[in-house]
Design a protein around this motif. Structure first.
Motif, PDB file in Angstrom:
ATOM      1  N   GLY A 226     -41.003-123.802  12.787  1.00 15.13           N
ATOM      2  CA  GLY A 226     -40.176-122.866  12.062  1.00 15.13           C
ATOM      3  C   GLY A 226     -38.742-122.881  12.548  1.00 15.13           C
ATOM      4  O   GLY A 226     -38.438-123.402  13.633  1.00 15.13           O
ATOM      5  N   TRP A 227     -37.855-122.280  11.763  1.00 11.71           N
ATOM      6  CA  TRP A 227     -36.433-122.188  12.066  1.00 11.71           C
ATOM      7  C   TRP A 227     -36.012-120.736  11.920  1.00 11.71           C
ATOM      8  O   TRP A 227     -36.234-120.115  10.873  1.00 11.71           O
ATOM      9  CB  TRP A 227     -35.635-123.079  11.116  1.00 11.71           C
ATOM     10  CG  TRP A 227     -35.991-124.533  11.269  1.00 11.71           C
ATOM     11  CD1 TRP A 227     -35.400-125.452  12.096  1.00 11.71           C
ATOM     12  CD2 TRP A 227     -37.036-125.243  10.594  1.00 11.71           C
ATOM     13  NE1 TRP A 227     -36.010-126.682  11.979  1.00 11.71           N
ATOM     14  CE2 TRP A 227     -37.021-126.583  11.062  1.00 11.71           C
ATOM     15  CE3 TRP A 227     -37.983-124.871   9.642  1.00 11.71           C
ATOM     16  CZ2 TRP A 227     -37.917-127.544  10.602  1.00 11.71           C
ATOM     17  CZ3 TRP A 227     -38.891-125.817   9.184  1.00 11.71           C
ATOM     18  CH2 TRP A 227     -38.849-127.150   9.667  1.00 11.71           C
ATOM     19  N   THR A 228     -35.378-120.176  12.972  1.00 13.47           N
ATOM     20  CA  THR A 228     -35.089-118.753  12.973  1.00 13.47           C
ATOM     21  C   THR A 228     -33.717-118.407  13.531  1.00 13.47           C
ATOM     22  O   THR A 228     -33.356-117.230  13.551  1.00 13.47           O
ATOM     23  CB  THR A 228     -36.135-117.985  13.816  1.00 13.47           C
ATOM     24  OG1 THR A 228     -36.063-118.454  15.175  1.00 13.47           O
ATOM     25  CG2 THR A 228     -37.541-118.191  13.273  1.00 13.47           C
ATOM     26  N   SER A 229     -32.941-119.379  13.980  1.00 12.03           N
ATOM     27  CA  SER A 229     -31.670-119.088  14.620  1.00 12.03           C
ATOM     28  C   SER A 229     -30.569-119.969  14.040  1.00 12.03           C
ATOM     29  O   SER A 229     -30.840-120.958  13.355  1.00 12.03           O
ATOM     30  CB  SER A 229     -31.759-119.316  16.132  1.00 12.03           C
ATOM     31  OG  SER A 229     -31.896-120.707  16.409  1.00 12.03           O
TER      32      SER A 229
ATOM     33  N   ARG B 135     -35.126-118.696  19.696  1.00 13.56           N
ATOM     34  CA  ARG B 135     -34.165-117.678  19.239  1.00 13.56           C
ATOM     35  C   ARG B 135     -32.987-117.621  20.211  1.00 13.56           C
ATOM     36  O   ARG B 135     -33.113-117.912  21.366  1.00 13.56           O
ATOM     37  CB  ARG B 135     -34.832-116.299  19.192  1.00 13.56           C
ATOM     38  CG  ARG B 135     -35.684-116.125  17.947  1.00 13.56           C
ATOM     39  CD  ARG B 135     -36.131-114.676  17.834  1.00 13.56           C
ATOM     40  NE  ARG B 135     -36.858-114.478  16.614  1.00 13.56           N
ATOM     41  CZ  ARG B 135     -36.329-114.193  15.458  1.00 13.56           C
ATOM     42  NH1 ARG B 135     -35.022-114.100  15.338  1.00 13.56           N
ATOM     43  NH2 ARG B 135     -37.064-113.996  14.385  1.00 13.56           N
TER      44      ARG B 135
ATOM     45  N   TRP C 196     -41.853-117.524   5.173  1.00 13.50           N
ATOM     46  CA  TRP C 196     -40.433-117.215   5.253  1.00 13.50           C
ATOM     47  C   TRP C 196     -40.233-115.716   5.388  1.00 13.50           C
ATOM     48  O   TRP C 196     -41.130-114.930   5.089  1.00 13.50           O
ATOM     49  CB  TRP C 196     -39.682-117.724   4.022  1.00 13.50           C
ATOM     50  CG  TRP C 196     -40.187-117.202   2.702  1.00 13.50           C
ATOM     51  CD1 TRP C 196     -39.715-116.095   2.024  1.00 13.50           C
ATOM     52  CD2 TRP C 196     -41.245-117.739   1.904  1.00 13.50           C
ATOM     53  NE1 TRP C 196     -40.418-115.933   0.858  1.00 13.50           N
ATOM     54  CE2 TRP C 196     -41.361-116.925   0.745  1.00 13.50           C
ATOM     55  CE3 TRP C 196     -42.103-118.844   2.042  1.00 13.50           C
ATOM     56  CZ2 TRP C 196     -42.299-117.171  -0.246  1.00 13.50           C
ATOM     57  CZ3 TRP C 196     -43.039-119.093   1.052  1.00 13.50           C
ATOM     58  CH2 TRP C 196     -43.134-118.261  -0.085  1.00 13.50           C
ATOM     59  N   THR C 197     -39.045-115.341   5.851  1.00 12.05           N
ATOM     60  CA  THR C 197     -38.626-113.949   5.934  1.00 12.05           C
ATOM     61  C   THR C 197     -37.260-113.851   5.281  1.00 12.05           C
ATOM     62  O   THR C 197     -36.371-114.641   5.610  1.00 12.05           O
ATOM     63  CB  THR C 197     -38.526-113.478   7.396  1.00 12.05           C
ATOM     64  OG1 THR C 197     -39.747-113.765   8.066  1.00 12.05           O
ATOM     65  CG2 THR C 197     -38.266-111.991   7.470  1.00 12.05           C
TER      66      THR C 197
ATOM     67  N   ASP D 294     -28.052-115.575  12.896  1.00  9.22           N
ATOM     68  CA  ASP D 294     -29.429-116.095  12.883  1.00  9.22           C
ATOM     69  C   ASP D 294     -30.086-115.955  11.514  1.00  9.22           C
ATOM     70  O   ASP D 294     -31.261-115.591  11.391  1.00  9.22           O
ATOM     71  CB  ASP D 294     -30.292-115.396  13.949  1.00  9.22           C
ATOM     72  CG  ASP D 294     -29.847-115.748  15.362  1.00  9.22           C
ATOM     73  OD1 ASP D 294     -29.284-116.856  15.550  1.00  9.22           O
ATOM     74  OD2 ASP D 294     -30.052-114.935  16.280  1.00  9.22           O
TER      75      ASP D 294
ATOM     76  N   ARG E 196     -41.831-110.609   4.398  1.00 12.86           N
ATOM     77  CA  ARG E 196     -42.323-111.939   4.682  1.00 12.86           C
ATOM     78  C   ARG E 196     -43.371-112.289   3.663  1.00 12.86           C
ATOM     79  O   ARG E 196     -44.192-111.461   3.320  1.00 12.86           O
ATOM     80  CB  ARG E 196     -42.922-112.003   6.086  1.00 12.86           C
ATOM     81  CG  ARG E 196     -43.374-113.411   6.451  1.00 12.86           C
ATOM     82  CD  ARG E 196     -43.841-113.441   7.881  1.00 12.86           C
ATOM     83  NE  ARG E 196     -44.167-114.798   8.275  1.00 12.86           N
ATOM     84  CZ  ARG E 196     -44.473-115.151   9.498  1.00 12.86           C
ATOM     85  NH1 ARG E 196     -44.471-114.248  10.455  1.00 12.86           N
ATOM     86  NH2 ARG E 196     -44.759-116.395   9.806  1.00 12.86           N
TER      87      ARG E 196
ATOM     88  N   ASP F 132     -31.177-123.407  15.201  1.00 11.71           N
ATOM     89  CA  ASP F 132     -32.272-124.025  14.454  1.00 11.71           C
ATOM     90  C   ASP F 132     -31.777-124.526  13.103  1.00 11.71           C
ATOM     91  O   ASP F 132     -32.004-125.680  12.722  1.00 11.71           O
ATOM     92  CB  ASP F 132     -33.400-123.023  14.210  1.00 11.71           C
ATOM     93  CG  ASP F 132     -34.160-122.653  15.464  1.00 11.71           C
ATOM     94  OD1 ASP F 132     -34.101-123.412  16.441  1.00 11.71           O
ATOM     95  OD2 ASP F 132     -34.817-121.604  15.452  1.00 11.71           O
TER      96      ASP F 132
ATOM     97  N   ARG G 171     -33.995-115.208   6.972  1.00  9.51           N
ATOM     98  CA  ARG G 171     -34.014-115.045   8.418  1.00  9.51           C
ATOM     99  C   ARG G 171     -34.951-116.022   9.110  1.00  9.51           C
ATOM    100  O   ARG G 171     -34.790-116.287  10.311  1.00  9.51           O
ATOM    101  CB  ARG G 171     -34.377-113.606   8.774  1.00  9.51           C
ATOM    102  CG  ARG G 171     -33.400-112.612   8.157  1.00  9.51           C
ATOM    103  CD  ARG G 171     -33.620-111.196   8.612  1.00  9.51           C
ATOM    104  NE  ARG G 171     -32.705-110.293   7.923  1.00  9.51           N
ATOM    105  CZ  ARG G 171     -31.437-110.099   8.266  1.00  9.51           C
ATOM    106  NH1 ARG G 171     -30.944-110.747   9.313  1.00  9.51           N
ATOM    107  NH2 ARG G 171     -30.678-109.261   7.595  1.00  9.51           N
ATOM    108  N   SER G 172     -35.926-116.536   8.403  1.00 12.86           N
ATOM    109  CA  SER G 172     -36.801-117.549   8.986  1.00 12.86           C
ATOM    110  C   SER G 172     -37.421-118.378   7.872  1.00 12.86           C
ATOM    111  O   SER G 172     -37.562-117.918   6.734  1.00 12.86           O
ATOM    112  CB  SER G 172     -37.914-116.905   9.833  1.00 12.86           C
ATOM    113  OG  SER G 172     -38.845-116.219   9.009  1.00 12.86           O
TER     114      SER G 172
END
Length: 204
Positions: free
Chosen positions: A29-32, A204, A90-91, A49, A3, A35, A179-180
């Motif tokens: 944030g957006w993670t899925s 999620r 971000w990830t 995801d 991250r 999303d 991933r995010s």
């Protein structure tokens, strides 16, 4: 999986110290897959995801090497207050010589839409592409201090969008896996402690 919220500055400059004071703070944030489905895909797709590069939207030459690229752009996020700062996070996984670039843009209190500003170029192992911020992005709307959007007076952000661009060596089959993606916007003034309104969190 790594991250990043503070990519290295090639100039080694220190980030300005914000004035002490109460803050309005809002994160989105957006993670899925759901999303990411709210945004705009360009050569990307969401599965498991996470975002992946599925077809090249074009090619880009960076530091003498050619890369296929694709991107995802978030919907617009209203801050609920005039934000003086924004920081992206971000990830991502970046196998091989793949990497990602994260940008923000927004609508200001003056009513104009800003240019996209690069918040960081990032790769996990730092071997093929070094993690870095990008200097020289200051304009009438403000500038980027290492990893922080700092708005000019009267150009505070009333909404923002994020964009992540995924890069792989041209003609290759590897893909970064994002991933995010998200950002926190804040308004700094006066002196005192930080306060935060209810935060919109990605599900999620």
């Amino acid at each position: 999986m790594r991250r990043s919220v503070s990519p290295r500055s090639p100039g080694g400059g220190a980030k300005p110290t914000p004035p002490a004071g109460p803050r309005n703070i809002a994160y989105r944030g957006w993670t899925s897959d759901a999303d990411f489905g709210s945004g705009t895909y360009l050569g990307t797709a969401a599965s498991g995801d996470a975002l992946r590069l599925t077809s090249a939207a074009g090619q880009y030459t960076y530091l003498g090497a050619s890369y296929d690229y694709a991107s995802w752009t978030s919907p617009s996020v209203t801050t609920g207050f005039p934000a003086t700062e924004a920081i992206a996070s971000w990830t991502a996984d970046t196998p091989g010589a793949t990497w990602v670039q994260v940008e923000l843009r927004g609508v200001t209190a003056a009513g104009n839409t800003t240019a996209w500003k690069i918040m960081g170029r990032w790769a996990a192992d730092d071997a093929s592409v070094q993690r870095t911020s990008v200097p020289g992005q200051t304009d009438t709307d403000g500038g980027i201090a290492i990893d922080t959007w700092t708005a000019a007076a009267g150009r505070e952000l009333t909404s923002w969008q994020a964009r992540v661009t995924l890069y792989r060596p041209a003609g290759g089959s590897l893909t970064p896996v994002v991933r995010s993606l998200g950002a926190v916007a804040s308004a700094v003034s006066g002196s005192g402690a930080a306060t935060a309104p209810p935060r919109r969190r990605a599900s999620r």
